[in-house]
Design an enzyme around this catalytic site. Structure first.
Site, PDB file in Angstrom:
ATOM      1  N   ARG A  28      40.123  48.274  39.940  1.00  0.00           N
ATOM      2  CA  ARG A  28      39.195  47.790  40.961  1.00  0.00           C
ATOM      3  C   ARG A  28      38.910  48.911  41.945  1.00  0.00           C
ATOM      4  O   ARG A  28      39.629  49.901  42.034  1.00  0.00           O
ATOM      5  CB  ARG A  28      39.763  46.537  41.645  1.00  0.00           C
ATOM      6  CG  ARG A  28      39.527  45.321  40.780  1.00  0.00           C
ATOM      7  CD  ARG A  28      40.142  44.072  41.334  1.00  0.00           C
ATOM      8  NE  ARG A  28      41.576  44.015  41.131  1.00  0.00           N
ATOM      9  CZ  ARG A  28      42.339  42.975  41.425  1.00  0.00           C
ATOM     10  NH1 ARG A  28      41.808  41.904  41.976  1.00  0.00           N
ATOM     11  NH2 ARG A  28      43.644  43.001  41.197  1.00  0.00           N
ATOM     12  N   TYR A  50      35.626  35.807  32.330  1.00  0.00           N
ATOM     13  CA  TYR A  50      36.261  35.586  33.634  1.00  0.00           C
ATOM     14  C   TYR A  50      35.461  34.609  34.479  1.00  0.00           C
ATOM     15  O   TYR A  50      35.995  33.592  34.926  1.00  0.00           O
ATOM     16  CB  TYR A  50      36.401  36.926  34.350  1.00  0.00           C
ATOM     17  CG  TYR A  50      37.105  36.857  35.689  1.00  0.00           C
ATOM     18  CD1 TYR A  50      38.483  36.674  35.767  1.00  0.00           C
ATOM     19  CD2 TYR A  50      36.390  36.998  36.871  1.00  0.00           C
ATOM     20  CE1 TYR A  50      39.128  36.629  36.985  1.00  0.00           C
ATOM     21  CE2 TYR A  50      37.036  36.960  38.100  1.00  0.00           C
ATOM     22  CZ  TYR A  50      38.398  36.779  38.156  1.00  0.00           C
ATOM     23  OH  TYR A  50      39.038  36.730  39.362  1.00  0.00           O
ATOM     24  N   ASN A  96      41.086  52.299  42.834  1.00  0.00           N
ATOM     25  CA  ASN A  96      40.576  53.504  42.167  1.00  0.00           C
ATOM     26  C   ASN A  96      40.303  54.621  43.178  1.00  0.00           C
ATOM     27  O   ASN A  96      40.780  55.750  43.016  1.00  0.00           O
ATOM     28  CB  ASN A  96      39.265  53.198  41.431  1.00  0.00           C
ATOM     29  CG  ASN A  96      39.513  52.741  39.999  1.00  0.00           C
ATOM     30  OD1 ASN A  96      40.647  52.501  39.605  1.00  0.00           O
ATOM     31  ND2 ASN A  96      38.443  52.621  39.227  1.00  0.00           N
ATOM     32  N   GLY A 124      25.798  53.437  44.076  1.00  0.00           N
ATOM     33  CA  GLY A 124      26.716  53.079  45.167  1.00  0.00           C
ATOM     34  C   GLY A 124      26.068  52.211  46.231  1.00  0.00           C
ATOM     35  O   GLY A 124      26.663  51.991  47.293  1.00  0.00           O
TER      36      GLY A 124
HETATM   37  P1  NAD Z   1      46.731  40.265  39.307  1.00  0.00           P
HETATM   38  O1  NAD Z   1      46.200  40.702  37.988  1.00  0.00           O
HETATM   39  O2  NAD Z   1      47.497  41.230  40.125  1.00  0.00           O
HETATM   40  O3  NAD Z   1      47.652  38.978  39.140  1.00  0.00           O
HETATM   41  C1  NAD Z   1      47.503  38.048  38.105  1.00  0.00           C
HETATM   42  C2  NAD Z   1      48.895  37.643  37.643  1.00  0.00           C
HETATM   43  O4  NAD Z   1      48.767  36.633  36.618  1.00  0.00           O
HETATM   44  C3  NAD Z   1      49.680  38.802  37.033  1.00  0.00           C
HETATM   45  O5  NAD Z   1      50.983  38.799  37.546  1.00  0.00           O
HETATM   46  C4  NAD Z   1      49.642  38.498  35.544  1.00  0.00           C
HETATM   47  O6  NAD Z   1      50.748  39.048  34.848  1.00  0.00           O
HETATM   48  C5  NAD Z   1      49.620  36.981  35.541  1.00  0.00           C
HETATM   49  N1  NAD Z   1      49.048  36.399  34.314  1.00  0.00           N
HETATM   50  C6  NAD Z   1      47.868  36.738  33.732  1.00  0.00           C
HETATM   51  N2  NAD Z   1      47.677  35.994  32.632  1.00  0.00           N
HETATM   52  C7  NAD Z   1      48.754  35.159  32.525  1.00  0.00           C
HETATM   53  C8  NAD Z   1      49.150  34.166  31.592  1.00  0.00           C
HETATM   54  N3  NAD Z   1      48.395  33.871  30.524  1.00  0.00           N
HETATM   55  N4  NAD Z   1      50.322  33.515  31.793  1.00  0.00           N
HETATM   56  C9  NAD Z   1      51.108  33.813  32.853  1.00  0.00           C
HETATM   57  N5  NAD Z   1      50.788  34.756  33.769  1.00  0.00           N
HETATM   58  C10 NAD Z   1      49.632  35.426  33.602  1.00  0.00           C
HETATM   59  O7  NAD Z   1      45.489  39.687  40.105  1.00  0.00           O
HETATM   60  P2  NAD Z   1      45.345  39.231  41.632  1.00  0.00           P
HETATM   61  O8  NAD Z   1      44.378  40.121  42.275  1.00  0.00           O
HETATM   62  O9  NAD Z   1      46.690  39.025  42.241  1.00  0.00           O
HETATM   63  O10 NAD Z   1      44.629  37.825  41.424  1.00  0.00           O
HETATM   64  C11 NAD Z   1      45.350  36.609  41.482  1.00  0.00           C
HETATM   65  C12 NAD Z   1      44.377  35.441  41.309  1.00  0.00           C
HETATM   66  O11 NAD Z   1      43.376  35.476  42.321  1.00  0.00           O
HETATM   67  C13 NAD Z   1      43.628  35.450  39.970  1.00  0.00           C
HETATM   68  O12 NAD Z   1      43.523  34.130  39.482  1.00  0.00           O
HETATM   69  C14 NAD Z   1      42.272  35.988  40.330  1.00  0.00           C
HETATM   70  O13 NAD Z   1      41.267  35.492  39.451  1.00  0.00           O
HETATM   71  C15 NAD Z   1      42.094  35.451  41.742  1.00  0.00           C
HETATM   72  N6  NAD Z   1      41.145  36.289  42.511  1.00  0.00           N
HETATM   73  C16 NAD Z   1      41.516  37.543  42.941  1.00  0.00           C
HETATM   74  C17 NAD Z   1      40.602  38.332  43.626  1.00  0.00           C
HETATM   75  C18 NAD Z   1      40.958  39.697  44.142  1.00  0.00           C
HETATM   76  O14 NAD Z   1      40.081  40.382  44.711  1.00  0.00           O
HETATM   77  N7  NAD Z   1      42.178  40.159  44.032  1.00  0.00           N
HETATM   78  C19 NAD Z   1      39.308  37.854  43.861  1.00  0.00           C
HETATM   79  C20 NAD Z   1      38.974  36.592  43.377  1.00  0.00           C
HETATM   80  C21 NAD Z   1      39.905  35.818  42.718  1.00  0.00           C
HETATM   81  N1  UDP Z   2      33.236  50.414  41.324  1.00  0.00           N
HETATM   82  C1  UDP Z   2      32.980  51.765  41.513  1.00  0.00           C
HETATM   83  N2  UDP Z   2      33.932  52.670  41.144  1.00  0.00           N
HETATM   84  C2  UDP Z   2      35.123  52.294  40.619  1.00  0.00           C
HETATM   85  C3  UDP Z   2      35.406  50.911  40.418  1.00  0.00           C
HETATM   86  C4  UDP Z   2      34.425  50.000  40.790  1.00  0.00           C
HETATM   87  O1  UDP Z   2      31.907  52.149  42.002  1.00  0.00           O
HETATM   88  O2  UDP Z   2      35.931  53.191  40.315  1.00  0.00           O
HETATM   89  C5  UDP Z   2      32.220  49.435  41.755  1.00  0.00           C
HETATM   90  C6  UDP Z   2      31.882  48.352  40.733  1.00  0.00           C
HETATM   91  O3  UDP Z   2      30.851  48.788  39.867  1.00  0.00           O
HETATM   92  C7  UDP Z   2      31.433  47.225  41.648  1.00  0.00           C
HETATM   93  C8  UDP Z   2      32.287  47.400  42.903  1.00  0.00           C
HETATM   94  O4  UDP Z   2      32.758  48.743  42.872  1.00  0.00           O
HETATM   95  O5  UDP Z   2      30.079  47.385  41.997  1.00  0.00           O
HETATM   96  C9  UDP Z   2      33.492  46.469  42.964  1.00  0.00           C
HETATM   97  O6  UDP Z   2      34.154  46.553  41.742  1.00  0.00           O
HETATM   98  P1  UDP Z   2      35.548  45.822  41.461  1.00  0.00           P
HETATM   99  O7  UDP Z   2      35.868  46.013  40.016  1.00  0.00           O
HETATM  100  O8  UDP Z   2      36.532  46.253  42.475  1.00  0.00           O
HETATM  101  O9  UDP Z   2      35.259  44.280  41.774  1.00  0.00           O
HETATM  102  P2  UDP Z   2      34.118  43.258  41.304  1.00  0.00           P
HETATM  103  O10 UDP Z   2      32.998  44.000  40.636  1.00  0.00           O
HETATM  104  O11 UDP Z   2      34.802  42.334  40.387  1.00  0.00           O
HETATM  105  O12 UDP Z   2      33.656  42.665  42.575  1.00  0.00           O
END
Ligand code: NAD
Ligand code: UDP
Length: 318
Positions: free
Chosen positions: A184, A143, A188, A205
């Site tokens: 996430r 990722y 959760n 934590g």
């Molecule tokens: P999400 O998993 O809900 O959405 C991702 C979408 O992309 C889904 O609808 C999935 O079906 C689609 N998808 C995945 N692989 C695909 C493929 N090969 N072809 C077509 N569609 C595909 O995630 P989200 O939280 O909505 O995140 C959206 C974007 O934002 C992502 O690129 C993610 O990396 C980025 N992002 C999100 C967060 C966050 O906290 N939510 C943080 C940083 C970056």
């Molecule tokens: N985390 C946690 N309990 C959960 C899921 C996640 O304590 O049930 C923690 C995880 O280890 C991380 C933080 O929460 O330190 C955020 O995790 P998340 O997967 O939401 O996002 P990311 O690590 O990608 O920022």
């Protein structure tokens, strides 16, 4: 304008589509439904200005559009680690094809990059000029290295082919429509508290995250897309919390009796994360407006409906 949203059936993508449709654009949603749901875009399916295409972006596609919001990629560790090679293909091949599309039709292209490009950061808070501390061969690499290549591709298409790019580095975002099994931390904890199960805190934590409500995030993306700056620009909420503080906030709001269950900290889990949003404030005139307490309330309401109705469904089916 005609606007393509890849990953439009997902969490952030579907909220973005709601805003773009309300602004009277024509929207094409492209998704393979790996983590997205038709339900998220159900209300637009009969609208003549909306089109849904089931497509996997690891295959090329030809479309005529003015702007591309490129969001397709699973964002939760459990989903992006399910098939790491596929995650890399989505970030590399998928972004390459979408940039090729942008080049061919001269569309403006916004990449949804991530704070994960900073890895387990050694500087705090993280500003855009920090180059990151990323493990290239760890469980998160598919990722975070994938997104780093996606940024490189975007900038090379810009420098070599004049593609009009925008790069957003999105920090942890939460809100309604996250999947119940998303994995996430916010979803959760909320699902666990609603079901009366213990809240699973990984490690002790003390690690921190800074949580942005989805409507603020979407506003930031739209401003970046329609502004003059390529980025990268951090889009996130600088209010930083330990994971234990988040657990306590959810306990207080949902179920003060729920317990905390400590589980092992996953490998390479970043210890601290907080965006420096000086650039977003000065260049986009953007900053978040929804505090955690308010955003959590809206998120809990959304999950309350779903968790109780799925329990009913489950009971009815057994
Ligand atoms: P999400 O998993 O809900 O959405 C991702 C979408 O992309 C889904 O609808 C999935 O079906 C689609 N998808 C995945 N692989 C695909 C493929 N090969 N072809 C077509 N569609 C595909 O995630 P989200 O939280 O909505 O995140 C959206 C974007 O934002 C992502 O690129 C993610 O990396 C980025 N992002 C999100 C967060 C966050 O906290 N939510 C943080 C940083 C970056
Ligand atoms: N985390 C946690 N309990 C959960 C899921 C996640 O304590 O049930 C923690 C995880 O280890 C991380 C933080 O929460 O330190 C955020 O995790 P998340 O997967 O939401 O996002 P990311 O690590 O990608 O920022």
């Amino acid at each position: 304008m005609r606007i393509l949203v890849t990953g439009g059936a997902g969490f952030i993508g579907s909220h973005l589509i709601d805003r773009l449709m309300a602004q009277k654009h024509e929207v094409i949603c492209l998704d393979n439904f790996f983590t997205g749901r038709k339900h998220n875009i159900l209300k637009w399916l009969d609208n003549p200005y909306f089109e849904l295409i089931r497509h996997d972006i690891t295959e090329p596609i030809k479309l005529e559009v003015d702007q591309i919001y490129h969001l397709a990629c699973p964002a939760s560790p459990i989903h992006y680690q399910y098939n790491p090679v596929k995650t890399i293909k989505t970030n590399v091949m998928g972004t390459l094809y979408m940039l090729g599309l942008a080049k061919r039709v001269k569309a403006r292209f916004l990449l949804a990059s991530t704070s994960e490009v900073y890895g387990d950061p050694e500087v705090h808070p993280q500003s855009e000029d920090y180059r990151g501390n990323v493990n290239p061969i760890g469980p998160r690499s598919c990722y975070d290295e994938g997104k780093r290549v996606a940024e490189t591709l975007a900038f090379d298409y810009y420098l070599q082919n004049n593609v009009d790019i925008r790069v957003a580095r999105i920090f942890n975002t939460y809100g309604p429509r996250m999947l119940e099994n998303d994995g996430r931390v916010v979803s959760n904890f909320v699902v666990q508290a609603l079901k009366g199960e213990p809240l699973t805190v990984y490690g002790d934590g003390s690690q921190t995250r800074s949580f942005c409500y989805v409507s603020d995030l979407v506003e930031g993306l739209i401003r970046l897309m329609n502004g003059e700056h390529t980025g990268p620009i951090n889009i996130g909420n600088p209010d930083e919390y330990t994971i234990l503080q988040l657990a306590q906030a959810v306990q207080n709001m949902v179920n003060p009796d729920s317990e905390v269950l400590f589980k092992p900290l996953p490998q390479d889990d970043p210890k601290r994360r907080q965006p420096d949003i000086t650039k977003a404030k000065t260049l986009l005139n953007w900053q978040p407006t929804v505090p955690l307490s308010e955003g959590l309330k809206l998120t809990i309401e959304d999950f309350r409906d779903r968790v109780t109705s799925s329990d009913k469904h489950h009971l009815a089916s057994v």
